[in-house]
Motif scaffolding. Structure first.
Motif, PDB file in Angstrom:
ATOM      1  N   ASP A   1       2.574  -0.152  -6.790  1.00  0.00           N
ATOM      2  CA  ASP A   1       1.879   0.941  -6.109  1.00  0.00           C
ATOM      3  C   ASP A   1       2.919   1.803  -5.433  1.00  0.00           C
ATOM      4  O   ASP A   1       3.759   1.310  -4.691  1.00  0.00           O
ATOM      5  CB  ASP A   1       0.927   0.402  -5.022  1.00  0.00           C
ATOM      6  CG  ASP A   1      -0.273  -0.273  -5.640  1.00  0.00           C
ATOM      7  OD1 ASP A   1      -0.630   0.129  -6.759  1.00  0.00           O
ATOM      8  OD2 ASP A   1      -0.786  -1.201  -5.003  1.00  0.00           O
ATOM      9  N   LEU A   2       2.863   3.049  -5.682  1.00  0.00           N
ATOM     10  CA  LEU A   2       3.801   3.978  -5.060  1.00  0.00           C
ATOM     11  C   LEU A   2       3.110   4.618  -3.870  1.00  0.00           C
ATOM     12  O   LEU A   2       2.504   5.670  -3.966  1.00  0.00           O
ATOM     13  CB  LEU A   2       4.247   5.043  -6.055  1.00  0.00           C
ATOM     14  CG  LEU A   2       5.101   4.554  -7.195  1.00  0.00           C
ATOM     15  CD1 LEU A   2       5.427   5.703  -8.127  1.00  0.00           C
ATOM     16  CD2 LEU A   2       6.375   3.915  -6.714  1.00  0.00           C
ATOM     17  N   ASP A   3       3.232   4.008  -2.807  1.00  0.00           N
ATOM     18  CA  ASP A   3       2.664   4.611  -1.618  1.00  0.00           C
ATOM     19  C   ASP A   3       3.796   5.085  -0.735  1.00  0.00           C
ATOM     20  O   ASP A   3       4.970   5.083  -1.123  1.00  0.00           O
ATOM     21  CB  ASP A   3       1.725   3.624  -0.906  1.00  0.00           C
ATOM     22  CG  ASP A   3       2.441   2.364  -0.494  1.00  0.00           C
ATOM     23  OD1 ASP A   3       3.643   2.222  -0.837  1.00  0.00           O
ATOM     24  OD2 ASP A   3       1.837   1.531   0.176  1.00  0.00           O
ATOM     25  N   ILE A   4       3.521   5.451   0.440  1.00  0.00           N
ATOM     26  CA  ILE A   4       4.469   6.077   1.356  1.00  0.00           C
ATOM     27  C   ILE A   4       5.564   5.107   1.781  1.00  0.00           C
ATOM     28  O   ILE A   4       6.700   5.510   2.046  1.00  0.00           O
ATOM     29  CB  ILE A   4       3.713   6.685   2.566  1.00  0.00           C
ATOM     30  CG1 ILE A   4       4.687   7.507   3.413  1.00  0.00           C
ATOM     31  CG2 ILE A   4       3.145   5.640   3.441  1.00  0.00           C
ATOM     32  CD1 ILE A   4       4.665   8.899   3.029  1.00  0.00           C
ATOM     33  N   THR A   5       5.286   3.811   1.841  1.00  0.00           N
ATOM     34  CA  THR A   5       6.281   2.837   2.278  1.00  0.00           C
ATOM     35  C   THR A   5       7.436   2.747   1.276  1.00  0.00           C
ATOM     36  O   THR A   5       8.587   2.491   1.655  1.00  0.00           O
ATOM     37  CB  THR A   5       5.652   1.450   2.453  1.00  0.00           C
ATOM     38  OG1 THR A   5       5.081   1.039   1.243  1.00  0.00           O
ATOM     39  CG2 THR A   5       4.682   1.417   3.580  1.00  0.00           C
TER      40      THR A   5
ATOM     41  N   PHE B   1       8.679   5.220  -0.396  1.00  0.00           N
ATOM     42  CA  PHE B   1       9.549   6.366  -0.117  1.00  0.00           C
ATOM     43  C   PHE B   1      10.309   6.176   1.197  1.00  0.00           C
ATOM     44  O   PHE B   1      11.479   6.577   1.312  1.00  0.00           O
ATOM     45  CB  PHE B   1       8.752   7.672  -0.147  1.00  0.00           C
ATOM     46  CG  PHE B   1       8.253   7.989  -1.523  1.00  0.00           C
ATOM     47  CD1 PHE B   1       9.137   8.331  -2.534  1.00  0.00           C
ATOM     48  CD2 PHE B   1       6.901   7.907  -1.815  1.00  0.00           C
ATOM     49  CE1 PHE B   1       8.665   8.615  -3.795  1.00  0.00           C
ATOM     50  CE2 PHE B   1       6.443   8.187  -3.084  1.00  0.00           C
ATOM     51  CZ  PHE B   1       7.320   8.548  -4.082  1.00  0.00           C
ATOM     52  N   ILE B   2       9.645   5.538   2.153  1.00  0.00           N
ATOM     53  CA  ILE B   2      10.323   5.279   3.430  1.00  0.00           C
ATOM     54  C   ILE B   2      11.451   4.265   3.189  1.00  0.00           C
ATOM     55  O   ILE B   2      12.560   4.429   3.713  1.00  0.00           O
ATOM     56  CB  ILE B   2       9.308   4.767   4.483  1.00  0.00           C
ATOM     57  CG1 ILE B   2       8.356   5.881   4.858  1.00  0.00           C
ATOM     58  CG2 ILE B   2      10.032   4.237   5.724  1.00  0.00           C
ATOM     59  CD1 ILE B   2       7.222   5.450   5.748  1.00  0.00           C
ATOM     60  N   GLN B   3      11.168   3.234   2.418  1.00  0.00           N
ATOM     61  CA  GLN B   3      12.194   2.242   2.105  1.00  0.00           C
ATOM     62  C   GLN B   3      13.349   2.871   1.313  1.00  0.00           C
ATOM     63  O   GLN B   3      14.524   2.547   1.531  1.00  0.00           O
ATOM     64  CB  GLN B   3      11.585   1.097   1.287  1.00  0.00           C
ATOM     65  CG  GLN B   3      10.682   0.191   2.078  1.00  0.00           C
ATOM     66  CD  GLN B   3      11.433  -0.541   3.163  1.00  0.00           C
ATOM     67  OE1 GLN B   3      12.601  -0.888   3.009  1.00  0.00           O
ATOM     68  NE2 GLN B   3      10.766  -0.727   4.286  1.00  0.00           N
TER      69      GLN B   3
END
Length: 138
Positions: free
Chosen positions: A3-7, A9-11
């Motif tokens: 799942d490409l969620d916001i986390t 991108f944050i990571q």
């Protein structure tokens, strides 16, 4: 599935920031130190090779000088030997001449003494012969 969620991108941003900070703070200085050490080692190796080349050249020069000194010494020794032999021949010749002259002088003296003795004995023989003939005739 991912799942490409916001986390995610944050990571990813967190990873990139840590990677840049580590690169600036840790990896670049270490690479610089390693490069300096490598350059220093290359310099030392070239310095050692240069020193070894100089040492080999000095050893060759020393051997050449030593060979020349040996040759000079041998030549000097042979020259002195020839001179000594000539001097010895001269001394032996002089001694031989002196001995021959002394021997001839001694022979001449002995001959004169023999003549004197013979003359003395001859006169004594004549006297004794006269005495003997006087005793026999008397």
């Amino acid at each position: 599935m991912i799942d490409l969620d916001i986390t995610f991108f944050i990571q990813l941003v967190n990873f990139l920031i840590i990677w840049m900070v580590l690169s600036l703070v840790l990896y670049r200085p270490i690479r610089g130190i390693i490069k300096k050490r490598s350059d220093y080692m290359v310099g030392q190796v070239s310095s050692i090779e240069k020193f070894n080349a100089q040492a080999v050249a000095k050893v060759k020069d020393y051997e050449v000088a030593l060979d020349a000194a040996r040759k000079t010494g041998l030549d000097e020794r042979n020259r002195l030997k020839v001179e000594a032999q000539a001097h010895e021949t001269e001394i032996v010749g002089n001694a031989g001449r002196d001995a021959a002259s002394k021997i001839s002088a001694a022979r001449a003296e002995i001959e004169s003494q023999v003549k004197k003795a013979m003359q003395s004995l001859q006169s004594e023989v004549d006297k004794m012969a006269k005495k003997a003939t006087d005793k026999i005739l008397a």
